[in-house]
Design a protein around this motif. Sequence first.
Motif, PDB file in Angstrom:
ATOM      1  N   TYR A  43     -25.624 -29.232 -15.854  1.00 52.15           N
ATOM      2  CA  TYR A  43     -24.202 -29.286 -15.615  1.00 52.15           C
ATOM      3  C   TYR A  43     -23.476 -29.766 -16.878  1.00 52.15           C
ATOM      4  O   TYR A  43     -22.432 -29.217 -17.238  1.00 52.15           O
ATOM      5  N   GLU A  44     -24.044 -30.786 -17.533  1.00 48.57           N
ATOM      6  CA  GLU A  44     -23.448 -31.279 -18.777  1.00 48.57           C
ATOM      7  C   GLU A  44     -23.499 -30.218 -19.863  1.00 48.57           C
ATOM      8  O   GLU A  44     -22.585 -30.105 -20.679  1.00 48.57           O
ATOM      9  N   LYS A  45     -24.575 -29.476 -19.868  1.00 47.97           N
ATOM     10  CA  LYS A  45     -24.732 -28.431 -20.876  1.00 47.97           C
ATOM     11  C   LYS A  45     -23.631 -27.375 -20.738  1.00 47.97           C
ATOM     12  O   LYS A  45     -23.053 -26.925 -21.726  1.00 47.97           O
ATOM     13  N   VAL A  46     -23.325 -26.990 -19.497  1.00 45.68           N
ATOM     14  CA  VAL A  46     -22.283 -25.991 -19.245  1.00 45.68           C
ATOM     15  C   VAL A  46     -20.939 -26.547 -19.701  1.00 45.68           C
ATOM     16  O   VAL A  46     -20.127 -25.857 -20.313  1.00 45.68           O
ATOM     17  N   GLY A  47     -20.667 -27.816 -19.424  1.00 42.01           N
ATOM     18  CA  GLY A  47     -19.417 -28.440 -19.841  1.00 42.01           C
ATOM     19  C   GLY A  47     -19.302 -28.486 -21.351  1.00 42.01           C
ATOM     20  O   GLY A  47     -18.239 -28.259 -21.915  1.00 42.01           O
ATOM     21  N   LEU A  48     -20.435 -28.827 -22.003  1.00 45.93           N
ATOM     22  CA  LEU A  48     -20.434 -28.880 -23.455  1.00 45.93           C
ATOM     23  C   LEU A  48     -20.207 -27.482 -24.047  1.00 45.93           C
ATOM     24  O   LEU A  48     -19.475 -27.308 -25.013  1.00 45.93           O
ATOM     25  N   GLU A  49     -20.875 -26.478 -23.467  1.00 48.18           N
ATOM     26  CA  GLU A  49     -20.716 -25.104 -23.954  1.00 48.18           C
ATOM     27  C   GLU A  49     -19.264 -24.650 -23.801  1.00 48.18           C
ATOM     28  O   GLU A  49     -18.704 -24.001 -24.679  1.00 48.18           O
ATOM     29  N   SER A  50     -18.677 -25.027 -22.694  1.00 42.89           N
ATOM     30  CA  SER A  50     -17.277 -24.652 -22.453  1.00 42.89           C
ATOM     31  C   SER A  50     -16.377 -25.326 -23.461  1.00 42.89           C
ATOM     32  O   SER A  50     -15.450 -24.701 -24.005  1.00 42.89           O
ATOM     33  N   ARG A  51     -16.648 -26.618 -23.756  1.00 43.84           N
ATOM     34  CA  ARG A  51     -15.825 -27.327 -24.733  1.00 43.84           C
ATOM     35  C   ARG A  51     -16.039 -26.759 -26.138  1.00 43.84           C
ATOM     36  O   ARG A  51     -15.106 -26.671 -26.944  1.00 43.84           O
ATOM     37  N   VAL A  52     -17.298 -26.359 -26.437  1.00 48.31           N
ATOM     38  CA  VAL A  52     -17.586 -25.764 -27.746  1.00 48.31           C
ATOM     39  C   VAL A  52     -16.831 -24.427 -27.879  1.00 48.31           C
ATOM     40  O   VAL A  52     -16.238 -24.134 -28.906  1.00 48.31           O
ATOM     41  N   GLU A  53     -16.871 -23.623 -26.815  1.00 48.71           N
ATOM     42  CA  GLU A  53     -16.150 -22.343 -26.832  1.00 48.71           C
ATOM     43  C   GLU A  53     -14.664 -22.573 -27.010  1.00 48.71           C
ATOM     44  O   GLU A  53     -13.993 -21.889 -27.778  1.00 48.71           O
ATOM     45  N   SER A  54     -14.141 -23.561 -26.308  1.00 49.70           N
ATOM     46  CA  SER A  54     -12.721 -23.885 -26.405  1.00 49.70           C
ATOM     47  C   SER A  54     -12.395 -24.352 -27.822  1.00 49.70           C
ATOM     48  O   SER A  54     -11.372 -23.959 -28.401  1.00 49.70           O
ATOM     49  N   ALA A  55     -13.267 -25.169 -28.398  1.00 54.48           N
ATOM     50  CA  ALA A  55     -13.044 -25.654 -29.758  1.00 54.48           C
ATOM     51  C   ALA A  55     -13.123 -24.496 -30.754  1.00 54.48           C
ATOM     52  O   ALA A  55     -12.339 -24.423 -31.707  1.00 54.48           O
ATOM     53  N   ASN A  56     -14.079 -23.583 -30.528  1.00 55.09           N
ATOM     54  CA  ASN A  56     -14.195 -22.407 -31.411  1.00 55.09           C
ATOM     55  C   ASN A  56     -12.933 -21.541 -31.343  1.00 55.09           C
ATOM     56  O   ASN A  56     -12.435 -21.064 -32.354  1.00 55.09           O
ATOM     57  N   SER A  57     -12.427 -21.359 -30.120  1.00 56.39           N
ATOM     58  CA  SER A  57     -11.198 -20.566 -29.946  1.00 56.39           C
ATOM     59  C   SER A  57     -10.044 -21.229 -30.654  1.00 56.39           C
ATOM     60  O   SER A  57      -9.249 -20.589 -31.334  1.00 56.39           O
TER      61      SER A  57
END
Length: 156
Positions: free
Chosen positions: A1-15
Amino acid sequence: YEKVGLESRVESANSEALYLKSSNESLIMERDGANAQRDRANARVDDLSSKIKDTNKAFSSLKSEKDGLASSLKGYRIQITRLATEKAVAIANSNRFENAIARLQGQNERLSTEVNASKSGINGLNSKIKDATMKFNTLESKHKKCSCELKRVTEE
């Protein structure tokens, strides 16, 4: 679950990073455009400063030229007076010509009416000639027939 949140935040940061990069590039282009515009404006100011100096010299020259033109203007006024007189004569001649044209147009209309009446008469005569020619041809044919019969009878 944390991994998905981190991936989402990374994607958001990349965007957000891509957006910032694009905005930065756009701002750099605007800055370069503004710098180019500033350079053109500076060049224009230099050019105008040089032209002001030239204008002062030209002004003095134009004042002398103005005096010469004032003298020429007097001569042109004399020519204008002469041309106005010629114009009045030309208008009078034009009016005479217009009157003559109107008179000739009236004659032309009268003659056209006479020509049309003559054409109508000619058409009537042509019709009578055609009828007479047909009658003549008929009589000629009858005459030939009678001549042939007379010849035949006299020979018998």
